[in-house]
Enzyme design. Structure first.
Site, mmCIF file in Angstrom:
data_model
loop_
_atom_site.group_PDB
_atom_site.id
_atom_site.type_symbol
_atom_site.label_atom_id
_atom_site.label_comp_id
_atom_site.label_asym_id
_atom_site.label_seq_id
_atom_site.Cartn_x
_atom_site.Cartn_y
_atom_site.Cartn_z
ATOM 1 N N CYS A 1 0.752 -1.375 -0.234
ATOM 2 C CA CYS A 1 0.037 -0.107 0.194
ATOM 3 C C CYS A 1 0.830 1.138 0.133
ATOM 4 O O CYS A 1 2.109 1.257 0.571
ATOM 5 C CB CYS A 1 -0.766 -0.009 1.163
ATOM 6 S SG CYS A 1 -1.849 1.269 1.392
ATOM 7 N N HIS B 1 -7.358 1.917 3.008
ATOM 8 C CA HIS B 1 -6.838 2.622 2.338
ATOM 9 C C HIS B 1 -7.119 2.743 0.943
ATOM 10 O O HIS B 1 -6.998 3.975 0.338
ATOM 11 C CB HIS B 1 -5.244 2.782 2.537
ATOM 12 C CG HIS B 1 -4.742 3.225 3.762
ATOM 13 N ND1 HIS B 1 -3.671 2.757 4.216
ATOM 14 C CD2 HIS B 1 -5.171 4.294 4.594
ATOM 15 C CE1 HIS B 1 -3.394 3.302 5.460
ATOM 16 N NE2 HIS B 1 -4.306 4.166 5.691
ATOM 17 N N CYS C 1 48.854 5.548 -25.403
ATOM 18 C CA CYS C 1 50.226 5.605 -25.497
ATOM 19 C C CYS C 1 50.804 4.285 -25.238
ATOM 20 O O CYS C 1 52.039 4.106 -25.605
ATOM 21 C CB CYS C 1 50.941 6.829 -24.702
ATOM 22 S SG CYS C 1 51.103 6.491 -22.908
ATOM 23 N N HIS D 1 50.842 8.296 -14.006
ATOM 24 C CA HIS D 1 51.241 8.550 -15.640
ATOM 25 C C HIS D 1 50.145 9.366 -16.130
ATOM 26 O O HIS D 1 50.478 10.290 -16.959
ATOM 27 C CB HIS D 1 51.123 7.103 -16.084
ATOM 28 C CG HIS D 1 51.276 7.347 -17.901
ATOM 29 N ND1 HIS D 1 52.124 7.638 -18.576
ATOM 30 C CD2 HIS D 1 49.958 7.026 -18.647
ATOM 31 C CE1 HIS D 1 51.710 7.740 -19.837
ATOM 32 N NE2 HIS D 1 50.426 7.087 -20.062
ATOM 33 N N HIS E 1 46.878 11.640 -20.316
ATOM 34 C CA HIS E 1 46.089 10.636 -20.906
ATOM 35 C C HIS E 1 44.973 10.051 -19.807
ATOM 36 O O HIS E 1 45.331 9.961 -18.609
ATOM 37 C CB HIS E 1 47.037 9.597 -21.356
ATOM 38 C CG HIS E 1 47.928 10.028 -22.357
ATOM 39 N ND1 HIS E 1 49.147 9.039 -22.806
ATOM 40 C CD2 HIS E 1 48.299 11.165 -23.065
ATOM 41 C CE1 HIS E 1 50.090 9.829 -23.511
ATOM 42 N NE2 HIS E 1 49.320 10.956 -23.791
ATOM 43 N N CYS F 1 38.479 5.675 -16.682
ATOM 44 C CA CYS F 1 38.779 7.196 -17.227
ATOM 45 C C CYS F 1 39.309 7.800 -15.904
ATOM 46 O O CYS F 1 38.449 8.212 -15.188
ATOM 47 C CB CYS F 1 37.642 7.874 -18.040
ATOM 48 S SG CYS F 1 37.906 9.686 -18.450
ATOM 49 N N CYS G 1 37.871 11.526 -15.705
ATOM 50 C CA CYS G 1 36.421 11.162 -15.097
ATOM 51 C C CYS G 1 36.289 10.672 -13.676
ATOM 52 O O CYS G 1 35.329 10.788 -12.995
ATOM 53 C CB CYS G 1 35.351 10.619 -16.123
ATOM 54 S SG CYS G 1 35.185 11.334 -17.797
ATOM 55 N N CYS H 1 21.456 0.001 2.676
ATOM 56 C CA CYS H 1 21.817 -0.116 4.427
ATOM 57 C C CYS H 1 21.967 1.281 5.074
ATOM 58 O O CYS H 1 21.701 1.439 6.452
ATOM 59 C CB CYS H 1 22.693 -1.053 4.657
ATOM 60 S SG CYS H 1 24.396 -0.600 3.902
ATOM 61 N N HIS I 1 29.375 -1.766 4.572
ATOM 62 C CA HIS I 1 27.841 -2.054 5.327
ATOM 63 C C HIS I 1 27.536 -1.213 6.425
ATOM 64 O O HIS I 1 28.451 -1.079 7.225
ATOM 65 C CB HIS I 1 27.898 -3.446 5.515
ATOM 66 C CG HIS I 1 26.523 -4.022 5.861
ATOM 67 N ND1 HIS I 1 25.480 -3.801 5.311
ATOM 68 C CD2 HIS I 1 26.054 -4.630 7.020
ATOM 69 C CE1 HIS I 1 24.252 -4.223 5.863
ATOM 70 N NE2 HIS I 1 24.699 -4.827 7.045
#
Length: 782
Positions: free
Chosen positions: A25, A55, A189, A211, A217, A236, A239, A310, A736
């Site tokens: 519900c 309900h 590279c 590197h 790179h 990456c 990123c 959790c 956890h």
């Protein structure tokens, strides 16, 4: 049978974009497993309980949707020859609902009180669509087991250097050290570099990351994870995230790596994460190996893990244990608010949670949980609707990734404080608020300046001192000396020297800075920071913090305020010049590490606005600053020039006004945040008692009576530990979370510690686990 409602209403099966609430519900946790079943609205697919709470009939009356499909299911008796295999994220058994349940269906009109023919041509397709649609909670669960990886511009626009064949197998090793495993191939590279050191004994010195930083790179692939099918770990570094390379085979062949010849030799990042998540659990047995005693009843209801939820369950259990939340949201003799869409209403979902946890209605043994352990635990409530609502529109909490429990607490406080509620019902977050006062004293002229900040938590640094391994056993793991909560509070409130120039005497001797409590809250939330940096990565360590079981005083941490013998520093004028603009790349890196935007900007300003690592170290050293979350006051904020004019933009004030903030508050917030609307909203929620600026001709019906400061300065200030959120894992975004709460159970005279480990609720005696893994403390004033 038919009725005029069925003949007059146009019914359509649910679309893939519609939520179908056919499990529990939307206003309580009664479900299709109850004897009365669940009524699913045939027009909007809302789920309403069909039992004594009615309900479904309430929904029918409010929305004028009388047609519903009643669904009831009963578990089949399954005879197993052996215990089932433990579920992991790598493999999910293809057991269907039909294999586990017998399901009964009935269509009916609630207004006419008649049963409808399921074979009616108007009903058949709709009923079939409801039964085969992904339910609301199932959509959330699916996300928990899927890791949605995408590509990025650095992969798509990558330019590879001249081709060559790299050394592989026994000949291949990191160019920065001699490691021959955990090797990452730079796809641009061809450089081979070792990765970060991983839990589980995987060695690494982060030479692949080095590197990337040196060469610029971004894209690398883990050699040992490559399969003949073309799957592999692609990362990456620009990123700082996992990615997909649709042309991986072509890019690898450029360096002489042929997919058909590859064999996977190392665990993938996902597999290592799964392995660690299975290990990061809390003990559910006593020292002699016996299962901990399960508990049932009001206030002893477990919450089912939706997959990495959790952190939500542990914070929810601690909050609803407190009288402020229980009295606010557990209202058994009061009607629910009348809303069109209960699943999208925060008030309704919090009351649903209050009823679920405290009614005792759902806290009962579930025989199916005893298959593996021979002990019956609860089935647990699935907080899917509340989780979806809390995370809606939030970049992190809307995902199914593990999140920081303390950040969730702060986010939830903002949502609750922002929500609408009747005047007779109090804001439950008020009892957490207090005032921290900062005292600055010039070391040259001894003049002082006091400033106050209202907040709802404190962050304490836990001293890290390693215990030397015994007998020269370096492989025994790292252990840290225990500290007391008083040690941590002493560090928080200790005076320290800061390098500032005095505007009164011109001295460069610096200032003494100290933060103390001006008032105390009813409930003090303490976040324990147990972080260190290993290979440029923030890592959480486990330090036992000793907290007394009995009440203890915080009187010595209260501020005495301005003394008659002290002379105040004059107010500083607003600095001229343009507003500070943080360097975008460094700012993105800091936010990617989990630091809030305001703190990241402040750290970049303090460290020259160029280096994310220097800013990160500054943040770790200044986490306890009382003004760490205060807006960065640099340039133009309060002047009369163009910068000030932009902060008073009528359009921005109107936007904030649409959110419920008055013009004076909006002006003040915009001024404090350099005209940034998004940051202004954050400022407003962190300064709820600030009445704003009433100058510049702002219309006012009269002077506004200032609100009393949050908290109370009355002494003695005696506090006792009530609950703890504990965390196992090397990062607050993995591992956890569980909750330990002090409760009286089975008629005991003295409270005992109860462990809430998702759906499992047991009596616990393991004080060492609480001390070692404690992350968020809730102290109740007594």
């Amino acid at each position: 049978m038919s009725c005029h409602h069925l003949e007059s209403v146009v019914l359509s099966p649910p679309t893939p974009f519609q939520s179908v609430f056919r499990e529990d519900c939307t206003q309580c946790f009664d479900s299709i497993d109850d004897s009365a079943g669940l009524d699913v609205c045939l027009q909007c697919f809302n789920g309403g309980c069909a039992g004594d709470r009615l309900h479904s009939k309430l929904h029918s009356a409010i929305r004028s949707h009388p047609l519903s499909l009643n669904i009831r299911r009963k578990r089949k008796i399954v005879v197993r020859d052996e215990p089932p295999a433990k579920m992991s994220r790598l493999a999910i058994a293809a057991e269907t609902e039909e294999d586990r349940y017998d399901t009964s269906l009935a269509a009916k009109c609630l207004e006419c009180n008649v049963e409808l023919d399921l074979k009616n041509y108007r009903l058949a397709s709709v009923v079939d669509g409801i039964l085969h649609a992904n339910t609301f909670s199932r959509k959330e669960e699916v996300k928990a087991w899927e890791q949605e990886l995408t590509s990025c511009e650095h992969v798509l626009l990558m330019q590879q250097n001249n081709p060559r064949k790299i050394e592989q197998g026994e000949l291949g090793h990191c160019t920065g050290c001699n490691l021959r495993e955990n090797l990452w191939l730079c796809l641009e590279c061809g450089n081979l570099g070792c990765g970060r050191k991983q839990m589980g004994g995987i060695d690494g010195n982060s030479h692949a990351l080095s590197h990337s930083n040196e060469s610029g790179h971004g894209v690398a692939v883990k050699l040992g994870s490559i399969t003949p099918e073309g799957t592999a770990d692609v990362y990456c570094y620009k990123c700082d995230d996992e990615r997909i390379d649709e042309n991986l085979g072509q890019h690898l062949a450029h360096w002489g790596v042929i997919l058909a010849d590859r064999h996977k030799t190392e665990k993938s990042l996902t597999e290592m994460q799964i392995e660690q998540n299975l290990r990061w659990d809390f003990s559910m047995t006593t020292e002699d190996g016996k299962e901990l005693k399960p508990l049932f009843g009001p206030g002893l209801t477990g919450l089912r893990n939706l997959g990495n939820s959790c952190y939500l369950a542990s914070i929810t259990q601690c909050l609803f244990d407190l009288p402020a939340f229980r009295d606010r949201y557990f209202l058994p003799h009061r009607d629910m608010p009348v809303v069109d869409d209960p699943a999208a209403d925060l008030e309704t979902q919090l009351r649903k949670m209050g009823d679920g946890l405290w009614s005792g209605r759902y806290s009962k043994p579930d025989a199916e949980t005893a298959v593996e352990s021979q002990v019956s635990h609860q089935r647990g409530l699935a907080p899917a609707m509340l989780k979806h609502l809390i995370g809606k529109g939030h970049e992190e909490f809307s995902t199914m990734r593990q999140q920081d429990a303390f950040e969730l607490l702060q986010h939830l406080f903002k949502l609750i404080h922002r929500s609408q509620y009747s005047g007779e019902l109090k804001d439950p977050t008020e009892q957490f608020r207090f005032v921290l006062e900062q005292r600055l004293q010039c070391l040259g002229c001894n003049k002082v300046k006091y400033s106050s900040h209202e907040q709802d938590n404190i962050l304490i640094d836990v001293p890290l001192e390693k215990i030397p391994p015994r007998g020269g056993d370096e492989e025994a793991g790292e252990n840290y000396k225990s500290v007391t909560i008083q040690d941590c509070l002493d560090i928080l409130t200790a005076a320290e020297k800061v390098e500032l120039k005095c505007t009164s005497c011109g001295s460069n001797d610096g200032f003494s800075k100290q933060s103390l409590f001006k008032t105390f809250p009813r409930v003090l939330v303490v976040n324990a920071r147990k972080m260190t940096v290993i290979n440029w990565v923030p890592v959480k360590v486990d330090v036992p913090v000793i907290v007394p079981d009995e009440p203890f005083l915080l009187d010595r941490y209260i501020s005495k305020g301005l003394q008659p013998s002290e002379e105040q520093l004059p107010d500083e004028p607003d600095p001229p010049g343009p507003c500070f603009v943080p360097e975008p790349t460094s700012l993105a890196q800091l936010e990617g590490m989990g630091f809030p935007r305001n703190r990241s900007e402040k750290a970049l300003h303090a460290t020259g606005n160029s280096d994310a690592n220097a800013a990160m170290e500054w943040l770790f050293a200044h986490m306890e600053d009382a003004d760490i979350d205060a807006p960065l006051g640099v340039g133009g904020g309060g002047g009369k020039g163009p910068a000030a004019a932009s902060t008073a933009d009528p359009e921005k004030i109107e936007m904030l006004g649409a959110m419920g903030f008055g013009a004076p508050q909006a002006k003040k917030a915009l001024k404090e945040t350099g005209g940034d609307v998004e940051r202004a909203v954050e400022w407003l929620f962190s300064h709820p008692d600030d009445q704003g600026d009433f100058d510049d001709g702002a219309a006012s019906s009269g002077p506004s009576a200032p609100r009393a400061p949050a908290g109370s300065p009355v002494l003695p200030a005696s506090f006792q530990l009530q609950s703890i959120v504990c965390h196992k894992g090397t990062s607050i975004h993995a591992g956890h979370y569980v909750a330990f709460i002090r409760k009286k159970v089975d008629g005991q005279q003295r409270p005992t510690w109860v462990l809430f480990n998702d759906e499992k609720v047991v009596e616990s005696t393991d004080i060492d686990e609480m001390r070692k893994f404690a992350y968020v403390y809730f102290f109740k004033r007594v």
